[in-house]
Write a protein that holds these residues in place. Structure first.
Motif, PDB file in Angstrom:
ATOM      1  N   GLY A   1       0.831  -1.188   0.000  1.00 49.10           N
ATOM      2  CA  GLY A   1       0.000   0.000   0.000  1.00 49.10           C
ATOM      3  C   GLY A   1       0.868   1.241   0.000  1.00 49.10           C
ATOM      4  O   GLY A   1       1.974   1.241   0.548  1.00 49.10           O
TER       5      GLY A   1
ATOM      6  N   VAL B   1      -3.713   0.537  -3.067  1.00 51.37           N
ATOM      7  CA  VAL B   1      -3.423  -0.802  -2.560  1.00 51.37           C
ATOM      8  C   VAL B   1      -3.294  -1.739  -3.751  1.00 51.37           C
ATOM      9  O   VAL B   1      -4.161  -1.744  -4.633  1.00 51.37           O
TER      10      VAL B   1
ATOM     11  N   GLY C   1      -3.829  -3.526   6.167  1.00 50.57           N
ATOM     12  CA  GLY C   1      -4.451  -3.484   4.850  1.00 50.57           C
ATOM     13  C   GLY C   1      -5.930  -3.202   4.937  1.00 50.57           C
ATOM     14  O   GLY C   1      -6.497  -2.497   4.087  1.00 50.57           O
TER      15      GLY C   1
ATOM     16  N   LEU D   1      -6.626   0.445   5.041  1.00 51.15           N
ATOM     17  CA  LEU D   1      -6.537   1.102   3.739  1.00 51.15           C
ATOM     18  C   LEU D   1      -7.709   0.742   2.835  1.00 51.15           C
ATOM     19  O   LEU D   1      -8.303   1.612   2.206  1.00 51.15           O
ATOM     20  N   THR D   2      -8.040  -0.546   2.759  1.00 48.48           N
ATOM     21  CA  THR D   2      -9.119  -0.950   1.860  1.00 48.48           C
ATOM     22  C   THR D   2     -10.471  -0.443   2.334  1.00 48.48           C
ATOM     23  O   THR D   2     -11.319  -0.094   1.518  1.00 48.48           O
TER      24      THR D   2
END
Length: 178
Positions: A57, A71, A83, A86-87
């Motif tokens: 990322g 990402v 993660g 971020l997602t």
């Protein structure tokens, strides 16, 4: 195993530092870490997060602007704590309910009319969670003005962070903190 580093752009070039993400719970926390690494409030700071070549990322913070996020593989990233931060920022907590018009963003490379997000049952999984695309998501132009085009970003594999740092002219400083 995670690797996380900050690259801060200064008048003298890029400065790198590794960082711990233990206290990070939101994208705002990541942005705050980045801003703390900047010597000047207007500097660009790039945050790299990688999990054992499964996904990477990039978070870009330009001064007080909202952070921009990319990402490499949303499905792989969503299975990890950092993660997922971020997602979920890009896709929302449940990508099926996201306010974002993901087809307009062309995040997964599907043709118009193809579903972006399949149900977990369609994927052969029975975990009850919403499926996320096993594809890049986020701002594909995140590094374009720094010399890494969308096409080059999407083609990265292997040691992507080193490749990105090399393009930015920060390869040696990144390797120094690895």
């Amino acid at each position: 195993m995670y690797f996380a580093a900050l690259l801060a752009r200064t008048e003298d070039g890029w400065e790198a530092s590794d960082t711990e993400l233990d206290s990070v719970e939101t994208l705002s926390d990541i942005a705050d870490l980045a801003r703390e690494a900047a010597a000047d409030d207007s500097e660009t700071v790039i945050v790299f997060i990688e999990q054992e070549d499964a996904w990477f990322g990039v978070v870009r913070v330009d001064g007080e602007d909202d952070p921009r996020v990319f990402v490499s593989n949303a499905a792989a990233a969503a299975r990890s704590s950092y993660g997922e931060i971020l997602t979920s920022e890009i896709l929302g907590d449940d990508p099926r309910d996201a306010d974002t018009d993901v087809d307009a963003l062309d995040l997964d490379g599907t043709e118009d009319g193809e579903p972006l997000v399949a149900s977990a049952a369609e994927d052969g999984e029975d975990d009850g969670d919403a499926a996320v695309p096993a594809a890049p998501v986020g701002d594909r132009q995140i590094l374009a003005d720094l010399g890494l085009s969308e096409r080059e970003l999407l083609a990265l594999d292997g040691d992507a962070l080193s490749t990105i740092a090399d393009v930015l002219g920060a390869g040696e400083v990144l390797e120094a903190v690895r």
